[in-house]
Motif scaffolding. Sequence first.
Motif, PDB file in Angstrom:
ATOM      1  N   SER A 170      56.712  16.449  27.067  1.00 25.28           N
ATOM      2  CA  SER A 170      56.527  17.570  26.250  1.00 25.28           C
ATOM      3  C   SER A 170      55.903  17.468  24.807  1.00 25.28           C
ATOM      4  O   SER A 170      54.937  18.128  24.681  1.00 25.28           O
ATOM      5  N   LEU A 171      55.935  16.390  24.214  1.00 26.80           N
ATOM      6  CA  LEU A 171      55.402  16.222  22.887  1.00 26.80           C
ATOM      7  C   LEU A 171      53.859  15.944  23.123  1.00 26.80           C
ATOM      8  O   LEU A 171      53.136  16.478  22.313  1.00 26.80           O
ATOM      9  N   ILE A 172      53.661  15.048  24.329  1.00 27.18           N
ATOM     10  CA  ILE A 172      51.953  14.816  24.310  1.00 27.18           C
ATOM     11  C   ILE A 172      51.431  16.237  24.634  1.00 27.18           C
ATOM     12  O   ILE A 172      50.283  16.365  24.064  1.00 27.18           O
ATOM     13  N   ASN A 173      52.099  17.001  25.609  1.00 30.56           N
ATOM     14  CA  ASN A 173      51.403  18.240  26.017  1.00 30.56           C
ATOM     15  C   ASN A 173      51.244  19.147  24.680  1.00 30.56           C
ATOM     16  O   ASN A 173      50.244  19.754  24.333  1.00 30.56           O
ATOM     17  N   THR A 174      52.374  19.221  23.753  1.00 30.44           N
ATOM     18  CA  THR A 174      52.196  19.779  22.396  1.00 30.44           C
ATOM     19  C   THR A 174      51.076  19.307  21.462  1.00 30.44           C
ATOM     20  O   THR A 174      50.147  20.005  21.001  1.00 30.44           O
ATOM     21  N   TYR A 175      51.076  18.017  21.445  1.00 29.05           N
ATOM     22  CA  TYR A 175      49.982  17.523  20.692  1.00 29.05           C
ATOM     23  C   TYR A 175      48.564  17.813  20.973  1.00 29.05           C
ATOM     24  O   TYR A 175      47.759  17.841  20.376  1.00 29.05           O
ATOM     25  N   ASN A 176      48.271  17.655  22.593  1.00 24.95           N
ATOM     26  CA  ASN A 176      47.118  17.949  23.190  1.00 24.95           C
ATOM     27  C   ASN A 176      46.643  19.402  22.734  1.00 24.95           C
ATOM     28  O   ASN A 176      45.404  19.534  22.227  1.00 24.95           O
ATOM     29  N   ASN A 177      47.626  20.504  22.926  1.00 20.91           N
ATOM     30  CA  ASN A 177      47.371  21.777  22.565  1.00 20.91           C
ATOM     31  C   ASN A 177      46.913  22.007  21.176  1.00 20.91           C
ATOM     32  O   ASN A 177      46.108  22.755  20.828  1.00 20.91           O
ATOM     33  N   LEU A 178      47.604  21.405  20.294  1.00 22.76           N
ATOM     34  CA  LEU A 178      47.249  21.632  18.776  1.00 22.76           C
ATOM     35  C   LEU A 178      46.267  20.940  18.370  1.00 22.76           C
ATOM     36  O   LEU A 178      45.102  21.488  17.550  1.00 22.76           O
TER      37      LEU A 178
END
Length: 603
Positions: free
Chosen positions: A133-141
């Motif tokens: 979940s963290l990786i996905n959020t960092y990608n989007n940001l």
Amino acid sequence: MITCVCSFAQVDTAQLKRLYDRCLDFSEDKIDSIKYYADYISKEADHLQYNKGSVLSLRLKGIYEDLSNNYEKAIEYYLQSLQAARLIRAPEYEMVALSDLAIAYFAIREPEKAKEFYLQCARLSELDGKIPSLINTYNNLAVIYTQLKLYDSSHYLLEKAVRLGKPLERQGRINLSSTYNNLGNLYFKEKKYDEALIYFRQNHAKHTAGSDLNGLWVARLNLADVFIEMRQFDSATLYAESAMKLAQRLESKSKQADSYSLLAKLAEHRGDYNKAYQYIKKWYSLDTAILHSDTYKTIAALQERFHAGEREAENKLLQEKVEKETLRSRELTLVAVALAIIGVLIAIGFVIKRNAHRRLQETNDLIVQQNEKLSELNYEKNSLISIVSHDLNTPFATIQIWGQVLQNGSDRLTEEQQKAMSRILQAGLYGERLIRQILDVEREDIGSHKLHLEKFDLKAFAEEVIDNFKPMAAKKNIRLHADFSGKKLFILSDRYLVSRICENLLSNAIKYTPHGKDVWMSIHDEQDTVTIKIRDEGVGIDKEELPYLFSKYSKISSRPTDGEASTGLGLSIVKRIVEEINGRISCESELGKGSVFTVTLKK
């Protein structure tokens, strides 16, 4: 095609969750099924008293509208899904809703708003502590920061995502292809094309081996773009045409629009301006169909309603505090009276006065807080109008840029194409003027507009205005007539403001006139004045509504005959402009027989 759900005779909550998960994997050609199952899950969840049912159903409805390119409805459902998730305290679904909202705002070119939702999502992900979940959020940001040209922040987030994800990737638990693709895009934005190509090729290889056609389309489009910048046009053509075929196979209008835009860029770099022009026309027809300018206003209103709900709750709490304080004041008064009976009148009087003053001060403080809230609401309303009007300039600026590119190669275009190019540029300028109308209505200082007076031939000017509206009238098979033959007629006025008056009235006449009818524009010379008349054979206006016709945001019962948009702004602006140049405007109309607008101007 919608799959039958008859097999769920004894449906339970686990089956509803599995059905929801299946819908998330549906392709764009099955969006009707997504809507069907969203309604089904909502109905069954109510029956089972499944509190997560509304969250799942609302999100599926948002996805359906999103895939249908109806972004304002999609955002409305995503906001409802977010509220439902917070109501049942389900952070995993709250993160999903925040991510959906960010993606939707990014799609309508509002990266700042998208960043706001992704930051909320990042805070929840860090509290949750789950690495995928963290990786996905960092990608989007990182994608948002790249869009905003904050490249250092984007590098930091993507490198952090790689560090977290590498151990899991080696174990085969996650796929970092999207992270690598985002790194490629970041290097591309920084014009480091060799580094970008490495990541784009790596991402393309992963998707070629898989079954994700959407990801494969993105990979091929990126490769085509980087090859264009590296001037390797044969490779760029191969990947761009392949991306277009995938977009058509997926039946995605947004992907086809992006593919046409890239093909136009490729043709322009190769010097084939005629082909670039053809691709631009196809891109424009798809892009404007996907995202009409009214969408921005509707979305802004939805966002404002969402925040207004939260502010209303705060105001209710403040009001409750005021009522409690008032009740306490009454109790203190009763106590004071009781104590006065005992005989300590002087002491009690002092206490009552002191307490009353303190309560009054607290009440005043609460009133000040409420007034500040109201001021914030008014400020946010004005800010939204300014932001929306500013952002609407983007598509028209794009038209101007591409139009100028094509005009630079005008020697390659035929006479008819050059004339069409001129019309496109005029349409872009007209669109920018319409955007300014919104701001003009809200500004109180329109009277401070500095007039630019010049002497010009009103008849020649009117012929040019009519010529500009012939394509619009031709779409409805409406015949435009000009009644101003004879000698030249010069007036001293502001040419731009007179242009806005005539364009608004002529546009309205065409909007409200059925197919195959007639519209007339006439000019009459009188002693010290001239009159401009716009007459149509349209739907007409009810006599009872005529007194309100020029009011701000007025909405009359008459409607455009071909579904055209009407904001209720045009006529109020026309009236204010006419008065600004010391003129008069009036209207005569009858339902079913048409309308006549008369503008009288001084010479």
